[in-house]
Scaffold this motif. Structure first.
Motif, PDB file in Angstrom:
ATOM      1  N   VAL A  90       0.851  -1.185   0.000  1.00 54.09           N
ATOM      2  CA  VAL A  90       0.000   0.000   0.000  1.00 54.09           C
ATOM      3  C   VAL A  90       0.884   1.230   0.000  1.00 54.09           C
ATOM      4  N   LYS A  91       0.404   2.273  -0.663  1.00 54.59           N
ATOM      5  CA  LYS A  91       1.141   3.546  -0.675  1.00 54.59           C
ATOM      6  C   LYS A  91       0.177   4.687  -0.361  1.00 54.59           C
ATOM      7  N   ARG A  92       0.767   5.787   0.093  1.00 54.86           N
ATOM      8  CA  ARG A  92       0.021   7.014   0.344  1.00 54.86           C
ATOM      9  C   ARG A  92       0.418   8.021  -0.709  1.00 54.86           C
ATOM     10  N   GLU A  93      -0.562   8.796  -1.154  1.00 50.77           N
ATOM     11  CA  GLU A  93      -0.260   9.873  -2.095  1.00 50.77           C
ATOM     12  C   GLU A  93      -1.238  11.020  -1.871  1.00 50.77           C
ATOM     13  N   ALA A  94      -0.823  12.198  -2.275  1.00 49.57           N
ATOM     14  CA  ALA A  94      -1.673  13.371  -2.124  1.00 49.57           C
ATOM     15  C   ALA A  94      -2.912  13.222  -2.993  1.00 49.57           C
ATOM     16  N   SER A  95      -4.036  13.662  -2.473  1.00 49.78           N
ATOM     17  CA  SER A  95      -5.278  13.634  -3.223  1.00 49.78           C
ATOM     18  C   SER A  95      -5.217  14.668  -4.342  1.00 49.78           C
ATOM     19  N   PRO A  96      -5.608  14.301  -5.547  1.00 51.40           N
ATOM     20  CA  PRO A  96      -5.588  15.279  -6.630  1.00 51.40           C
ATOM     21  C   PRO A  96      -6.627  16.388  -6.421  1.00 51.40           C
ATOM     22  N   ASP A  97      -7.675  16.105  -5.640  1.00 46.12           N
ATOM     23  CA  ASP A  97      -8.725  17.086  -5.385  1.00 46.12           C
ATOM     24  C   ASP A  97      -8.372  18.035  -4.246  1.00 46.12           C
ATOM     25  N   ASP A  98      -7.605  17.526  -3.284  1.00 49.22           N
ATOM     26  CA  ASP A  98      -7.251  18.315  -2.104  1.00 49.22           C
ATOM     27  C   ASP A  98      -5.829  17.928  -1.723  1.00 49.22           C
ATOM     28  N   ARG A  99      -4.873  18.757  -2.041  1.00 52.04           N
ATOM     29  CA  ARG A  99      -3.454  18.438  -1.813  1.00 52.04           C
ATOM     30  C   ARG A  99      -3.133  18.130  -0.349  1.00 52.04           C
ATOM     31  N   ARG A 100      -3.981  18.562   0.570  1.00 47.64           N
ATOM     32  CA  ARG A 100      -3.746  18.240   1.989  1.00 47.64           C
ATOM     33  C   ARG A 100      -4.263  16.846   2.333  1.00 47.64           C
ATOM     34  N   ILE A 102      -4.887  12.798   1.936  1.00 52.38           N
ATOM     35  CA  ILE A 102      -4.049  11.643   1.599  1.00 52.38           C
ATOM     36  C   ILE A 102      -4.953  10.503   1.146  1.00 52.38           C
ATOM     37  N   LEU A 103      -4.571   9.896   0.028  1.00 51.13           N
ATOM     38  CA  LEU A 103      -5.277   8.726  -0.465  1.00 51.13           C
ATOM     39  C   LEU A 103      -4.399   7.496  -0.324  1.00 51.13           C
ATOM     40  N   LEU A 104      -5.020   6.408   0.040  1.00 48.69           N
ATOM     41  CA  LEU A 104      -4.339   5.118   0.130  1.00 48.69           C
ATOM     42  C   LEU A 104      -4.671   4.328  -1.129  1.00 48.69           C
ATOM     43  N   SER A 105      -3.680   3.657  -1.673  1.00 47.40           N
ATOM     44  CA  SER A 105      -3.905   2.827  -2.855  1.00 47.40           C
ATOM     45  C   SER A 105      -2.918   1.669  -2.840  1.00 47.40           C
ATOM     46  N   LEU A 106      -3.183   0.702  -3.706  1.00 47.38           N
ATOM     47  CA  LEU A 106      -2.277  -0.438  -3.831  1.00 47.38           C
ATOM     48  C   LEU A 106      -1.066  -0.054  -4.667  1.00 47.38           C
ATOM     49  N   THR A 107       0.064  -0.601  -4.303  1.00 48.55           N
ATOM     50  CA  THR A 107       1.245  -0.500  -5.150  1.00 48.55           C
ATOM     51  C   THR A 107       1.094  -1.536  -6.262  1.00 48.55           C
ATOM     52  N   GLU A 108       1.979  -1.514  -7.228  1.00 43.66           N
ATOM     53  CA  GLU A 108       1.929  -2.528  -8.283  1.00 43.66           C
ATOM     54  C   GLU A 108       2.147  -3.923  -7.687  1.00 43.66           C
ATOM     55  N   LEU A 109       3.034  -4.033  -6.705  1.00 48.32           N
ATOM     56  CA  LEU A 109       3.253  -5.315  -6.028  1.00 48.32           C
ATOM     57  C   LEU A 109       1.970  -5.771  -5.333  1.00 48.32           C
ATOM     58  N   GLY A 110       1.322  -4.880  -4.625  1.00 50.80           N
ATOM     59  CA  GLY A 110       0.073  -5.218  -3.938  1.00 50.80           C
ATOM     60  C   GLY A 110      -1.004  -5.660  -4.913  1.00 50.80           C
ATOM     61  N   ARG A 111      -1.086  -4.971  -6.022  1.00 53.96           N
ATOM     62  CA  ARG A 111      -2.079  -5.290  -7.041  1.00 53.96           C
ATOM     63  C   ARG A 111      -1.810  -6.673  -7.655  1.00 53.96           C
ATOM     64  N   GLN A 112      -0.564  -6.946  -8.005  1.00 50.57           N
ATOM     65  CA  GLN A 112      -0.236  -8.220  -8.633  1.00 50.57           C
ATOM     66  C   GLN A 112      -0.425  -9.382  -7.661  1.00 50.57           C
TER      67      GLN A 112
END
Length: 153
Positions: A90-100, A102-112
């Protein structure tokens, strides 16, 4: 219905039979989820895999939404996400809608790894429906959608 007299009617017996079959499905699904979680990574708890599975199905989200959507408390989600991040799933990244935000998403490893783990789970369910024709499968899907409260398509 809590009316014990209802149990002795044909409809009551059918409803009890339905309850038994739903319980069997839930139990089998839970056991398969635990097995799939262990296949994904034996070092994580099934609840961690539940988070992985949610992110795989629905995509990036906030920790708050993840906690609400998985019916877990925020502290448990935070602890599990931290473990999943350390493992590279899992990785954290800034939300494109609100730079403050944080969105959580799968990494490529997590997805595979999720795809690989789910293949076994899907195989078990596909094996159960393999003898059904398309009409039977379509009817089953429609009845499940109705039962789950979704609009019938």
């Amino acid at each position: 219905m809590n009316d014990d007299r209802h149990k002795n009617t044909p409809r009551g017996q059918l409803e009890l039979g339905l309850g038994e079959q739903i319980n069997a499905l839930i139990s089998a699904s839970h056991a398969l989820n635990v097995k799939t979680a262990a296949r994904f990574d034996p070092s994580i708890q099934p609840a961690g895999f539940h988070i992985i599975r949610w992110l795989y199905s629905y995509g990036p989200t906030s920790a708050t939404m993840l906690a609400e959507s998985t019916a877990m408390d925020r502290s448990s989600v935070s602890r599990l996400v931290k473990q999943l991040e350390l493992l590279g799933y899992v990785k954290r990244e800034a939300s494109p809608d609100d730079r403050r935000g944080i969105l959580l998403s799968l990494t490529e490893l997590g997805r595979q790894k999720t795809i690989d783990a789910l293949k076994e789970k899907e195989f078990v369910f596909y094996e159960h429906i393999s003898r059904w024709d398309d009409e039977q499968l379509e009817n089953f899907i429609g009845m499940l959608r109705d039962f789950n409260g979704f609009d019938h398509k």
